[in-house]
Design a protein around this motif. Structure first.
Motif, PDB file in Angstrom:
ATOM      1  N   SER A  46     -88.806 -37.286   6.058  1.00  0.00           N
ATOM      2  CA  SER A  46     -90.240 -37.521   6.483  1.00  0.00           C
ATOM      3  C   SER A  46     -90.572 -38.426   6.609  1.00  0.00           C
ATOM      4  CB  SER A  46     -90.941 -36.899   4.924  1.00  0.00           C
ATOM      5  OG  SER A  46     -90.756 -37.928   4.569  1.00  0.00           O
ATOM      6  N   VAL A  47     -92.055 -38.500   8.014  1.00  0.00           N
ATOM      7  CA  VAL A  47     -92.761 -39.831   8.436  1.00  0.00           C
ATOM      8  C   VAL A  47     -92.371 -40.963   7.162  1.00  0.00           C
ATOM      9  CG1 VAL A  47     -94.390 -40.689   8.906  1.00  0.00           C
ATOM     10  CG2 VAL A  47     -93.771 -38.707   9.958  1.00  0.00           C
ATOM     11  N   PRO A  48     -93.171 -40.492   6.343  1.00  0.00           N
ATOM     12  CA  PRO A  48     -94.244 -41.344   5.178  1.00  0.00           C
ATOM     13  C   PRO A  48     -92.345 -42.441   4.445  1.00  0.00           C
ATOM     14  CG  PRO A  48     -94.789 -40.092   5.254  1.00  0.00           C
ATOM     15  CD  PRO A  48     -94.221 -39.379   5.553  1.00  0.00           C
ATOM     16  N   GLU A  49     -90.723 -41.153   4.853  1.00  0.00           N
ATOM     17  CA  GLU A  49     -90.019 -42.290   4.263  1.00  0.00           C
ATOM     18  C   GLU A  49     -89.319 -43.435   5.108  1.00  0.00           C
ATOM     19  OE1 GLU A  49     -86.619 -39.863   2.756  1.00  0.00           O
ATOM     20  OE2 GLU A  49     -88.128 -38.233   3.425  1.00  0.00           O
ATOM     21  N   GLY A  50     -89.976 -43.669   6.637  1.00  0.00           N
ATOM     22  CA  GLY A  50     -89.600 -44.568   7.321  1.00  0.00           C
ATOM     23  C   GLY A  50     -88.209 -44.630   8.055  1.00  0.00           C
ATOM     24  N   ASP A  51     -88.593 -45.602   9.662  1.00  0.00           N
ATOM     25  CA  ASP A  51     -87.243 -45.194  10.099  1.00  0.00           C
ATOM     26  C   ASP A  51     -86.295 -45.607   9.879  1.00  0.00           C
ATOM     27  OD1 ASP A  51     -87.794 -47.430  11.772  1.00  0.00           O
ATOM     28  OD2 ASP A  51     -89.396 -46.737  11.876  1.00  0.00           O
ATOM     29  N   ASP A  52     -86.030 -46.329   8.656  1.00  0.00           N
ATOM     30  CA  ASP A  52     -84.730 -46.932   8.930  1.00  0.00           C
ATOM     31  C   ASP A  52     -83.523 -46.364   8.443  1.00  0.00           C
ATOM     32  OD1 ASP A  52     -85.830 -47.452   6.542  1.00  0.00           O
ATOM     33  OD2 ASP A  52     -85.903 -49.369   6.538  1.00  0.00           O
ATOM     34  N   LYS A  53     -83.576 -45.302   7.648  1.00  0.00           N
ATOM     35  CA  LYS A  53     -83.453 -44.368   6.656  1.00  0.00           C
ATOM     36  C   LYS A  53     -81.937 -44.227   6.925  1.00  0.00           C
ATOM     37  CE  LYS A  53     -85.600 -44.870   3.395  1.00  0.00           C
ATOM     38  NZ  LYS A  53     -86.334 -46.136   4.440  1.00  0.00           N
ATOM     39  N   PRO A  54     -81.540 -43.760   8.374  1.00  0.00           N
ATOM     40  CA  PRO A  54     -80.149 -43.820   9.256  1.00  0.00           C
ATOM     41  C   PRO A  54     -79.448 -44.318   8.632  1.00  0.00           C
ATOM     42  CG  PRO A  54     -81.501 -42.507   9.771  1.00  0.00           C
ATOM     43  CD  PRO A  54     -82.254 -43.764   9.856  1.00  0.00           C
ATOM     44  N   LEU A  55     -80.184 -45.420   8.512  1.00  0.00           N
ATOM     45  CA  LEU A  55     -79.258 -47.122   8.313  1.00  0.00           C
ATOM     46  C   LEU A  55     -78.663 -47.741   7.081  1.00  0.00           C
ATOM     47  CD1 LEU A  55     -81.622 -49.652  10.571  1.00  0.00           C
ATOM     48  CD2 LEU A  55     -79.376 -48.375  11.243  1.00  0.00           C
ATOM     49  N   LYS A  56     -78.942 -47.016   5.701  1.00  0.00           N
ATOM     50  CA  LYS A  56     -79.306 -47.139   4.688  1.00  0.00           C
ATOM     51  C   LYS A  56     -77.719 -46.177   3.534  1.00  0.00           C
ATOM     52  CE  LYS A  56     -83.571 -49.515   3.739  1.00  0.00           C
ATOM     53  NZ  LYS A  56     -84.250 -49.858   2.896  1.00  0.00           N
ATOM     54  N   TYR A  57     -78.570 -44.716   4.584  1.00  0.00           N
ATOM     55  CA  TYR A  57     -78.028 -43.480   4.428  1.00  0.00           C
ATOM     56  C   TYR A  57     -77.317 -43.122   4.303  1.00  0.00           C
ATOM     57  CZ  TYR A  57     -81.614 -45.079   0.889  1.00  0.00           C
ATOM     58  OH  TYR A  57     -82.462 -46.033  -0.306  1.00  0.00           O
TER      59      TYR A  57
END
Lengths: 223, 223
Positions: A142-153
């Motif tokens: 979801s948008v509030p989680e941020g666009d960087d999540k594929p980098l971290k998970y």
């Protein structure tokens, strides 16, 4: 409201989850049941997305398995939306494995259905490590989680066939770069499809339904 | 920007995490180092909250350990904010245990600091199962995740001393009932403190800082 029976599922005592997942897929293939595994962080909107899919699945024989550590909040929501739903409890576990999924499908009576959707435990890490036997894996970010999540998970995005980007109706409230997200996701998985939606307003849900119908059709044709 | 050294931490080969955590707390007590363990789902705003704390911690000797499965996004952010920060990678693991924390603290040189904050892996399930050796555990829940999360992820709320409710600046965009959240959290842990904040605008961060100073003072007095 009818009473919700809680199914306590237990992890496999065997170590070969991949073998069990393949066996389960074979069983599902025989009954023509398409199993979709839906994953995300807590609160990304898995249940709301499923609710928003309901109008598109009219006339289809389908069912939902809600997996949670505790509570039956989501099962209640889906039943209110008129969807046949059972509640699985994982006994504190952070994911479902193939054996737990098998126990759930047995309780559902999955051979009656064309489509069963497993809503996994809210967790962007562990569920990605276990093949549940699903034909397709879907992640919601979801948008509030941020666009960087594929980098971290990374693993979650590697394992999924479709990335649903939810809560686009609140995009203007957040610093979220959709193109950057697509780029980050492609780094992990160049094949991943990305569909932006608002499960709340219904925007984009037609594309999710279309993706699902296509995948079901392709799978029906397969060897 | 100086290069970021990645510290690969390894889970303990021993089974008694609680004992290791207690030993670590004793070591930290001797050097007068207060360790705070910060947990949340991915994207709830752990790093942004830490950044918003920076002005309140001026003059304090403090340091941050960023734990992630991959990437060094957060370490970069904290260093840009002028905070001494190291990056821990967990090798795919979904949480930190006491031994992994000990390895990080050794790398930090924790006896130089009054305060070390561990930003745990983004996960509302598994990190709650492992005592890291921290004096206090803090969970962030952000408004977009929903007020029902303590019902679904009970252990996290049982284990934490403080619940920071982040992103209250976007409260009007979401169906979020703050009183309901407090009620749900109290069901899991009647002792938990709840502080609403917007790490983005800084609102409420004075109360978080005040809570932290009080806890550090109390701990300093203790036997």
């Amino acid at each position: 409201m009818d009473e919700i029976k809680i199914i306590d599922v237990k992890a496999s005592i065997f170590s070969d989850n991949d073998r069990e997942a393949n066996e389960l897929r074979n069983v599902l293939k025989k009954s023509g049941t398409f199993l979709m595994n839906l994953m995300s962080s807590p609160g990304s909107g898995k249940t709301t997305t499923l609710k928003a899919l309901v109008p598109y699945l009219k006339g289809m024989r389908w069912s939902v398995m809600e997996a949670d550590i505790d509570s039956e909040v989501d099962t209640r929501t889906m039943r209110q939306a008129g969807v046949e739903t059972i509640q699985l409890h994982t006994g504190g576990m952070c994911h479902l494995d193939a054996e737990m999924t098998r126990q759930g499908l047995k309780e559902v009576g999955s051979d009656k259905y064309e489509l069963v959707i497993l809503e996994n435990v809210g967790n962007l890490v562990c569920p990605a490590e276990f093949d549940t036997g699903a034909v397709k894996n879907v992640v919601i970010l979801s948008v509030p989680e941020g666009d960087d999540k594929p980098l971290k998970y990374p693993l979650m995005f590697e394992k999924c066939d479709l990335l649903i980007v939810n809560k686009i109706d609140v995009m203007s409230c957040f610093d979220f770069d959709f193109d950057q997200l697509k780029e980050n996701a492609a780094l992990r998985n160049p094949e991943i499809e990305v569909i932006p939606v608002s499960a709340k307003t219904g925007e984009g849900m037609d594309r999710v339904a279309e993706w699902l119908f296509n995948e079901m059709k392709e799978w029906g044709k397969g060897e």
